[in-house]
Design an enzyme around this catalytic site. Structure first.
Site, PDB file in Angstrom:
ATOM      1  N   HIS A  81       0.834  -1.233   0.214  1.00 13.60           N
ATOM      2  CA  HIS A  81       0.046   0.059   0.044  1.00 13.60           C
ATOM      3  C   HIS A  81       0.974   1.262   0.002  1.00 13.60           C
ATOM      4  CE1 HIS A  81      -3.573   2.362   0.865  1.00 13.60           C
ATOM      5  NE2 HIS A  81      -2.963   3.294   1.434  1.00 13.60           N
ATOM      6  N   CYS A  82       0.803   1.896  -0.980  1.00 13.63           N
ATOM      7  CA  CYS A  82       1.715   3.173  -1.203  1.00 13.63           C
ATOM      8  C   CYS A  82       1.069   4.383  -0.746  1.00 13.63           C
ATOM      9  CB  CYS A  82       2.230   3.527  -2.740  1.00 13.63           C
ATOM     10  SG  CYS A  82       3.131   4.847  -3.060  1.00 13.63           S
ATOM     11  N   PRO A  83       1.270   5.182   0.305  1.00 13.80           N
ATOM     12  CA  PRO A  83       0.671   6.424   0.695  1.00 13.80           C
ATOM     13  C   PRO A  83       0.821   7.282  -0.373  1.00 13.80           C
ATOM     14  CG  PRO A  83       2.907   5.913   2.012  1.00 13.80           C
ATOM     15  CD  PRO A  83       2.366   4.797   1.425  1.00 13.80           C
ATOM     16  N   ASN A 117      -1.800   6.983  -2.181  1.00 18.79           N
ATOM     17  CA  ASN A 117      -3.237   6.752  -1.495  1.00 18.79           C
ATOM     18  C   ASN A 117      -3.883   5.519  -2.210  1.00 18.79           C
ATOM     19  OD1 ASN A 117      -5.014   7.184   0.554  1.00 18.79           O
ATOM     20  ND2 ASN A 117      -6.381   8.275  -0.720  1.00 18.79           N
ATOM     21  N   ASN A 118      -3.203   4.404  -2.590  1.00 16.70           N
ATOM     22  CA  ASN A 118      -3.744   3.549  -3.434  1.00 16.70           C
ATOM     23  C   ASN A 118      -2.865   2.232  -2.939  1.00 16.70           C
ATOM     24  OD1 ASN A 118      -5.698   1.727  -4.653  1.00 16.70           O
ATOM     25  ND2 ASN A 118      -5.222   2.718  -6.303  1.00 16.70           N
TER      26      ASN A 118
END
Length: 217
Positions: A119-121, A124-125
């Site tokens: 999950h890549c902040p 945001n996905n």
């Protein structure tokens, strides 16, 4: 056919995406005003250099929007499991749904994602089966834009001839040095971070392909 739209309700993620967008907007607005347009007017660079910068900027922000809003491979409710693949599915103990192996449950998104990488902040996905290629595109175009920005910053001070005239009534020219230092710092951070991330992603993909070939042989 495009991927379904996917939004994650996460204020921290929105702040991260907003921070990346601010960096993009800063360089897209001020680099042309500080370097490209003045240099073009005095004949130091061709018009293609300006168009190239804007094309790289557009590709960068479009890839950010696509990676942020594309469905990463969310498992649907009550998925249909082919009979021949039942042995490759397992039960998720968090959402109580059957999922194929190599799927993972994301606590931020609240569902399982097929072949989830992480999950890549910053987008945001999740990065999963359906949007992994979009994430690689984002890494590539961000490196391209950051590298181009650093190249222009360097040439402006150490290679190009001094500008013959400046409009000192304009705010950006009064604060030229400080603004270019900010641009250079952001360019180094973005280029270095994205280069290392892109490298690890490509190595991971190649390793997985090699493992699959060994397994099938």
């Amino acid at each position: 056919m495009g991927l379904p739209i996917h939004f994650v309700v996460d204020p921290q993620g929105w702040c991260c995406v907003g921070f990346i967008f601010v960096i993009w907007l800063y360089n897209t607005v001020f680099i042309p005003q500080l370097i490209l347009f003045p240099r073009f007017e005095e004949g130091h660079i061709p018009a293609a250099a300006i168009w190239g910068y804007y094309f790289a900027s557009v590709f960068c922000v479009v890839s950010l929007l696509r990676a942020s809003t594309a469905d990463p491979g969310k498992l649907q409710d009550s998925p249909k499991i082919p009979i021949t693949e039942k042995e490759f599915w397992e039960l998720c103990n968090k959402c109580n749904m059957m999922r194929p192996k190599r799927s993972h449950h994301c606590s931020r998104c609240g569902h399982c994602v097929r072949k989830m990488d992480h999950h890549c902040p910053w987008i945001n996905n999740c990065v999963g089966e359906d949007n992994h290629w979009l994430f690689l595109q984002l890494c590539f175009y961000t490196q391209l834009l950051s590298g181009y920005t650093l190249f222009l910053d360097f040439c402006h001070y150490y290679y190009f001839l001094p500008l013959k005239s400046n409009n000192w009534d304009v705010f950006v020219f009064r604060h030229e040095l400080a603004m270019l230092r900010i641009s250079t710092f952001m360019g180094i951070v973005m280029f270095g971070g994205m280069a290392s991330l892109f490298y690890t992603q490509v190595v991971g993909i190649l390793t997985h392909i090699s493992e699959c070939r060994l397994f099938n042989s």
